[in-house]
Design an enzyme around this catalytic site. Structure first.
Site, PDB file in Angstrom:
ATOM      1  N   HIS A   5     -19.625 -66.293   0.079  1.00 40.86           N
ATOM      2  CA  HIS A   5     -19.444 -66.552  -1.356  1.00 40.86           C
ATOM      3  C   HIS A   5     -20.729 -66.154  -2.073  1.00 40.86           C
ATOM      4  O   HIS A   5     -21.785 -66.655  -1.726  1.00 40.86           O
ATOM      5  CB  HIS A   5     -19.177 -68.054  -1.530  1.00 40.86           C
ATOM      6  N   SER A  15     -20.052 -66.380  -9.018  1.00 42.47           N
ATOM      7  CA  SER A  15     -19.152 -67.528  -9.050  1.00 42.47           C
ATOM      8  C   SER A  15     -18.870 -68.039 -10.468  1.00 42.47           C
ATOM      9  O   SER A  15     -18.306 -67.299 -11.262  1.00 42.47           O
ATOM     10  CB  SER A  15     -19.721 -68.625  -8.154  1.00 42.47           C
ATOM     11  N   ASP A  22     -12.871 -65.953   0.619  1.00 43.08           N
ATOM     12  CA  ASP A  22     -13.976 -66.549  -0.127  1.00 43.08           C
ATOM     13  C   ASP A  22     -14.187 -67.988   0.352  1.00 43.08           C
ATOM     14  O   ASP A  22     -13.296 -68.829   0.299  1.00 43.08           O
ATOM     15  CB  ASP A  22     -13.666 -66.524  -1.616  1.00 43.08           C
TER      16      ASP A  22
END
Ligand SMILES: *[C@@H]1O[C@H](CO)[C@@H](O)[C@H](O)[C@H]1NC(C)=O
Ligand SMILES: *[C@@H]1O[C@H](CO)[C@@H](O)[C@H](O)[C@H]1NC(C)=O
Ligand SMILES: *[C@@H]1O[C@H](CO)[C@@H](O)[C@H](O)[C@H]1NC(C)=O
Length: 408
Positions: free
Chosen positions: A352, A207, A285
């Site tokens: 995610h 991320s 996502d």
């Protein structure tokens, strides 16, 4: 201007409209790991039986003392840190770095909140953390990297290690925006620990750490011997600059604020990465659905309330919108699809960050495309074994997904 600081300051303001338009940056959020559950019902196979106590060694935090010399501090002025597990045998000269995620802060107020948390201060970081998934020491969980030197880099600057001190002390607050300096101090420490002699290396991140990986990938490559194999992996770090369901540009306004606040230079984000790159990215996502496509303010009537937290609650018109989001992702990735050295694993799951968890990286019931786990697909690419680009069929075709659910 001769003074590099002044030059930096002037560059800081030079984000043109087109820069924003083509910027794809990523964030994640702190509550992620705390509030989410896997939807194991979506999988036909039973839950993985991984014994976390016996398979995940705890690795201590090392504070970066050399950061004092350059003032490379976390948001609150504390020393940054990392966790290091030394490689052995055939992995002794190989290095895997993983940069933590944790969103961004886009205002003095939200950055101040981080000063009291691990994402802004090493005072609050866990001293011992488990190494799982891509960080794991166990060949059954991590078949190709388990005996490498493995480093988990803690994230405490709020801007993917890209901020510059030129933007500090706005309105008299005391916040350190020193991400770029932290990155440089960590590199210098790891190079002295043996990274400078690496034969094989992989820089990865989840991320906001995935975005940091994109930003610093080529710098990382340039620090290592020219004959070493060096590649980068983002999970995900490739975020879409898409309007929300009302057509408002919620996420691009957010990026704009982060960049202005921490003085991120356009050339740090907008560039083609030269180093071979692998993208792990779910087509739906979880973070992007909640923050890009359906941010809270875009749904005043609560029509998306359940669907944005659990893809199984979406009706057919919502699924249609999600499929549109998937198409935008595929379009955005089409350039990388043509790149011979690049690789991708774009699974049609609602999740995610899939590399640092054993269940999603490599386990008997982890997500697969063409019957390959993410770990196997990354290895096939890293070691030049197989065609490395894997793109899934649209939801709900893949029964191996671990879809996330937020308790409503
Ligand atoms: C600083 O304060 C001014 C006036 O209160 C405000 O307009 C501005 O947004 C503040 N800057 C930051 C970075 O918070
Ligand atoms: C979003 O779009 C709607 C409809 O176009 C508009 O009424 C609203 O003010 C916008 N919201 C924001 C926060 O810009
Ligand atoms: C999928 O891979 C596993 C080993 O990872 C193998 O045992 C299984 O037979 C494969 N299934 C198919 C359908 O190819």
């Amino acid at each position: 201007m001769a003074n590099p600081r002044l030059r930096a300051l002037s560059r800081c303001r030079k984000w043109a409209k087109k820069d924003w338009a083509i910027t794809a940056v990523g964030f994640t959020f702190i509550l992620f790991a705390l509030t989410l559950l896997f939807d194991s019902r979506n999988s036909d196979t039973p839950s993985p039986t991984i014994d976390h106590h016996s398979t995940q060694g705890l690795v201590p935090l090392t504070l970066l003392n050399r950061a004092k010399a350059t003032g490379a501090f976390c948001l609150d002025g504390s020393l940054p840190g990392y966790h290091f597990q030394k490689g052995s045998e055939s992995g002794s000269n190989n290095w895997l770095l993983h940069i933590d995620g944790g969103g961004w802060c886009n205002s003095i107020k939200t950055c101040n909140v981080r000063k009291g948390k691990a994402l802004g201060s090493s005072e609050y970081m866990d001293r011992l953390v488990p190494f799982a998934g891509i960080l794991s020491r166990h060949p059954s969980q991590n078949p190709d990297f388990y005996n490498w030197n493995i480093v988990k880099i803690r994230y405490c600057d709020g801007a993917s290690f890209a901020g510059h001190p030129e933007s500090e002390f706005k309105n008299g607050t005391k916040l350190f925006f020193r991400g770029q300096l932290i990155w440089e101090a960590i590199m210098s420490e790891l190079l002295s620990l043996g990274l400078s002699n690496a034969r094989q290396a992989l820089l990865s991140g989840c991320s906001a750490g995935g975005l940091a990986t994109l930003i610093h990938c080529d710098e990382f490559r340039d620090h290592l011997p020219t004959d070493a194999t060096v590649k980068c992996l983002t999970d995900p770090g490739f975020f879409l600059d898409e309007p929300d369901i009302l057509g408002n540009r919620t996420i691009s306004d957010f990026y704009h604020d982060v960049v202005q606040l921490q003085c991120i230079f356009p050339h740090q984000i907008i560039k083609n990465v030269r180093t071979p790159l692998f993208i792990v990215n779910p087509a739906y996502d979880f973070w992007q659905i909640q923050h890009v496509l359906v941010p809270v303010g875009s749904d005043p009537r609560g029509y998306w309330k359940r669907c944005r937290l659990n893809i199984k609650e979406c009706d057919s018109s919502q699924i249609k919108i999600l499929q549109g989001f998937r198409s935008s992702l595929h379009k955005a990735l089409s350039k990388l699809e043509k790149d011979k050295e690049g690789g991708m694993f774009i699974n049609s799951c609602f999740v995610h960050c899939q590399t640092w968890m054993a269940e999603t990286w490599h386990s008997p019931n982890s997500p697969r495309i063409n019957n390959k786990t993410i770990a196997e697909s990354v290895s096939d690419w890293y070691f030049n074994r197989k065609p490395p680009k894997k793109i899934d069929c649209p939801y709900p075709c893949n029964p191996t997904c671990h879809n996330m659910i937020t308790p409503g």
